[in-house]
Design a protein around this motif. Structure first.
Motif, mmCIF file in Angstrom:
data_model
loop_
_atom_site.group_PDB
_atom_site.id
_atom_site.type_symbol
_atom_site.label_atom_id
_atom_site.label_comp_id
_atom_site.label_asym_id
_atom_site.label_seq_id
_atom_site.Cartn_x
_atom_site.Cartn_y
_atom_site.Cartn_z
ATOM 1 N N ALA A 112 79.541 92.365 -18.030
ATOM 2 C CA ALA A 112 80.866 91.759 -17.882
ATOM 3 C C ALA A 112 81.426 91.968 -16.482
ATOM 4 O O ALA A 112 82.189 91.140 -15.981
ATOM 5 C CB ALA A 112 81.818 92.339 -18.924
ATOM 6 N N GLY A 113 81.065 93.061 -15.828
ATOM 7 C CA GLY A 113 81.619 93.376 -14.516
ATOM 8 C C GLY A 113 80.876 92.745 -13.353
ATOM 9 O O GLY A 113 81.289 92.901 -12.190
ATOM 10 N N GLN A 152 79.815 97.431 -10.471
ATOM 11 C CA GLN A 152 81.109 97.395 -11.145
ATOM 12 C C GLN A 152 80.931 97.213 -12.644
ATOM 13 O O GLN A 152 79.970 96.594 -13.103
ATOM 14 C CB GLN A 152 81.947 96.238 -10.582
ATOM 15 C CG GLN A 152 83.283 96.012 -11.290
ATOM 16 C CD GLN A 152 84.070 94.864 -10.701
ATOM 17 O OE1 GLN A 152 84.729 95.022 -9.684
ATOM 18 N NE2 GLN A 152 84.013 93.695 -11.331
ATOM 19 N N THR A 153 81.854 97.780 -13.410
ATOM 20 C CA THR A 153 81.879 97.571 -14.855
ATOM 21 C C THR A 153 83.229 96.992 -15.255
ATOM 22 O O THR A 153 84.224 97.155 -14.538
ATOM 23 C CB THR A 153 81.658 98.887 -15.627
ATOM 24 O OG1 THR A 153 82.728 99.802 -15.324
ATOM 25 C CG2 THR A 153 80.333 99.518 -15.259
ATOM 26 N N MET A 154 83.249 96.327 -16.380
ATOM 27 C CA MET A 154 84.514 95.812 -16.930
ATOM 28 C C MET A 154 84.463 96.019 -18.433
ATOM 29 O O MET A 154 83.549 95.539 -19.108
ATOM 30 C CB MET A 154 84.718 94.349 -16.576
ATOM 31 C CG MET A 154 86.027 93.788 -17.106
ATOM 32 S SD MET A 154 86.510 92.253 -16.270
ATOM 33 C CE MET A 154 87.091 92.867 -14.705
ATOM 34 N N LYS A 155 85.432 96.766 -18.933
ATOM 35 C CA LYS A 155 85.424 97.156 -20.337
ATOM 36 C C LYS A 155 86.790 96.906 -20.957
ATOM 37 O O LYS A 155 87.822 97.140 -20.325
ATOM 38 C CB LYS A 155 85.066 98.640 -20.436
ATOM 39 C CG LYS A 155 84.838 99.160 -21.829
ATOM 40 C CD LYS A 155 84.513 100.645 -21.785
ATOM 41 C CE LYS A 155 83.320 100.943 -20.917
ATOM 42 N NZ LYS A 155 82.990 102.386 -20.919
ATOM 43 N N ARG A 156 86.779 96.448 -22.193
ATOM 44 C CA ARG A 156 88.040 96.209 -22.908
ATOM 45 C C ARG A 156 88.489 97.504 -23.566
ATOM 46 O O ARG A 156 87.810 98.035 -24.441
ATOM 47 C CB ARG A 156 87.867 95.111 -23.951
ATOM 48 C CG ARG A 156 89.194 94.589 -24.500
ATOM 49 C CD ARG A 156 88.960 93.479 -25.521
ATOM 50 N NE ARG A 156 90.209 92.892 -25.963
ATOM 51 C CZ ARG A 156 90.799 91.860 -25.382
ATOM 52 N NH1 ARG A 156 90.226 91.293 -24.332
ATOM 53 N NH2 ARG A 156 91.938 91.375 -25.841
ATOM 54 N N GLY A 210 85.974 99.317 -13.668
ATOM 55 C CA GLY A 210 85.520 100.664 -13.334
ATOM 56 C C GLY A 210 84.217 100.621 -12.569
ATOM 57 O O GLY A 210 83.803 99.579 -12.044
ATOM 58 N N THR A 211 83.566 101.757 -12.516
ATOM 59 C CA THR A 211 82.267 101.880 -11.840
ATOM 60 C C THR A 211 81.240 102.376 -12.851
ATOM 61 O O THR A 211 81.603 102.941 -13.888
ATOM 62 C CB THR A 211 82.358 102.874 -10.670
ATOM 63 O OG1 THR A 211 82.841 104.135 -11.163
ATOM 64 C CG2 THR A 211 83.308 102.354 -9.596
ATOM 65 N N PRO A 212 79.950 102.182 -12.584
ATOM 66 C CA PRO A 212 78.916 102.707 -13.490
ATOM 67 C C PRO A 212 79.099 104.198 -13.727
ATOM 68 O O PRO A 212 79.673 104.910 -12.896
ATOM 69 C CB PRO A 212 77.615 102.398 -12.745
ATOM 70 C CG PRO A 212 77.946 101.191 -11.937
ATOM 71 C CD PRO A 212 79.369 101.391 -11.488
ATOM 72 N N LYS A 213 78.573 104.677 -14.854
ATOM 73 C CA LYS A 213 78.895 106.023 -15.326
ATOM 74 C C LYS A 213 78.372 107.139 -14.446
ATOM 75 O O LYS A 213 78.870 108.257 -14.503
ATOM 76 C CB LYS A 213 78.373 106.215 -16.759
ATOM 77 C CG LYS A 213 76.860 106.102 -16.885
ATOM 78 C CD LYS A 213 76.429 106.266 -18.332
ATOM 79 C CE LYS A 213 74.912 106.191 -18.473
ATOM 80 N NZ LYS A 213 74.480 106.363 -19.868
ATOM 81 N N PRO A 221 83.740 86.365 -3.189
ATOM 82 C CA PRO A 221 82.710 87.350 -3.556
ATOM 83 C C PRO A 221 83.115 88.280 -4.696
ATOM 84 O O PRO A 221 82.248 88.851 -5.362
ATOM 85 C CB PRO A 221 82.494 88.130 -2.250
ATOM 86 C CG PRO A 221 83.748 87.930 -1.473
ATOM 87 C CD PRO A 221 84.216 86.553 -1.818
ATOM 88 N N ASP A 222 84.417 88.428 -4.929
ATOM 89 C CA ASP A 222 84.875 89.330 -5.986
ATOM 90 C C ASP A 222 85.113 88.624 -7.317
ATOM 91 O O ASP A 222 85.531 89.259 -8.289
ATOM 92 C CB ASP A 222 86.154 90.043 -5.552
ATOM 93 C CG ASP A 222 85.906 91.033 -4.426
ATOM 94 O OD1 ASP A 222 84.869 91.716 -4.480
ATOM 95 O OD2 ASP A 222 86.719 91.114 -3.500
#
Length: 330
Positions: free
Chosen positions: A160-161, A178-182, A190-193, A225-226
């Motif tokens: 998703a990110g 990048q990460t995207m979480k609901r 966020g960023t990877p763990k 780009p974003d």
């Protein structure tokens, strides 16, 4: 410390226990009746570490606390929990049919809570320390080791990110940055763990690179780009909406599973089954285990070896040629 007893003998026993505890240097707090219960300590422990944890991790811990721990230990005095209680809790989860990885993940939170209690001298020792956990057992045939709910969630957040900038066709790889979480009703970026989770995954098939190039050309926000690479769906229709994150549940339900069924693949396929397919194909193609380990975000190459070691190529012709050449030179 002050306690009231109706029988002198009980008072003498309690006094002896206090003196013995003090002699060995342990805390006497567990001997007091007003000691905290597990729920209080768990909530205090979580609050103390909240600032250092990602929102998704906090939400995961709160879910485990509510569903797995409070019904079992919530009202128990923290000092009354013993090793046998923790072992019984683990044994019940195994008997319930939970995968070893799931049991390991659930164990983290009570152990964290009890370590917090030990650090604050609420208990003399941690009853979860050293408890034996179930081991993953791989059969002789191929037995997929499925991801835990937390790992699946992390994979979904990475998909998703993904942004336009992360599809690096010039370098020939996809960049996981990048990460995207609901979380609740909001999407959190966020960023990877971990540092190892931030990685580049190669695009080793020319057809895949061509498909991604076409998607980039058709992307309405390709100049940004974003911008998110994968589109979501409009709230009131099935139309694609590039301003919304992708709904992986909908992709799985309406696209991936119907496509799998059309080519006689079991329709219960999941996204993390694609990870197993990727790893299997990469190893069969001759890529080094340490390379596949990095692309898969495994903690170490030993994890890759433990899951996919039986898939390593067994053609030793190259090794035989090298050895014979070495002996001939000697």
């Amino acid at each position: 410390m002050q306690r009231t007893f109706t029988v002198k003998r009980e008072a003498e026993r309690f006094a002896l226990k206090v003196e013995t505890t003090k002699e060995v240097g342990d805390t006497t707090k567990p001997l007091v009746r007003t000691v905290k219960i597990f729920r209080e300590v768990a909530e205090a422990s979580l609050e103390a570490s909240r600032a250092r944890l990602k929102p998704g991790t906090v939400a995961q811990y709160e879910h485990i606390l509510e569903k797995r721990l409070l019904p079992r230990f919530g009202s128990r005095r923290i000092s009354a929990i013993v090793v046998e209680d923790v072992e019984k809790w683990i044994g019940d989860m195994v008997a319930e049919g939970l995968a070893p990885n799931s049991v390991h993940n659930y164990y983290v939170l009570p152990n964290k809570t009890l370590r917090y209690a030990l650090r604050h001298r609420l208990i003399p020792f941690n009853p979860a320390d050293g408890v034996e956990l179930p081991k993953n057992v791989r059969s002789e045939g191929f037995a997929p080791v499925f991801l835990t709910a937390k790992q699946v969630e992390a994979l979904a957040a990475e998909i998703a990110g993904l942004r336009v900038r992360d599809i690096n066709l010039a370098a020939g790889h996809v960049e996981v940055r990048q990460t995207m979480k609901r979380i609740g009703k909001e999407w959190k970026v966020g960023t990877p763990k971990s540092a190892r989770s931030t990685r580049n995954v190669p695009l080793v098939q020319s057809g895949l690179k061509t498909e991604l190039r076409m998607l980039l050309l058709a992307h309405p926000n390709s100049g940004d780009p974003d911008a998110l690479f994968w589109p979501g769906r409009h709230a009131h229709s099935h139309a694609l909406d590039y301003s919304q994150p992708v709904n992986l549940g909908a992709v799985l339900r309406y696209y991936l599973r119907p496509a799998a069924e059309r080519v006689s693949i079991p329709p219960r396929i999941r996204f993390h089954d694609l990870r197993h397919t990727f790893a299997s194909l990469m190893l069969a193609a001759g890529f080094k285990p340490y390379e596949v380990s990095r692309w898969m975000e495994h903690a170490s190459v030993s994890t890759t070896d433990g899951i996919y070691g039986h898939l390593y190529p067994t053609d030793y012709n190259e090794q035989i040629t090298k050895f014979e050449a070495f002996v001939a030179e000697a």
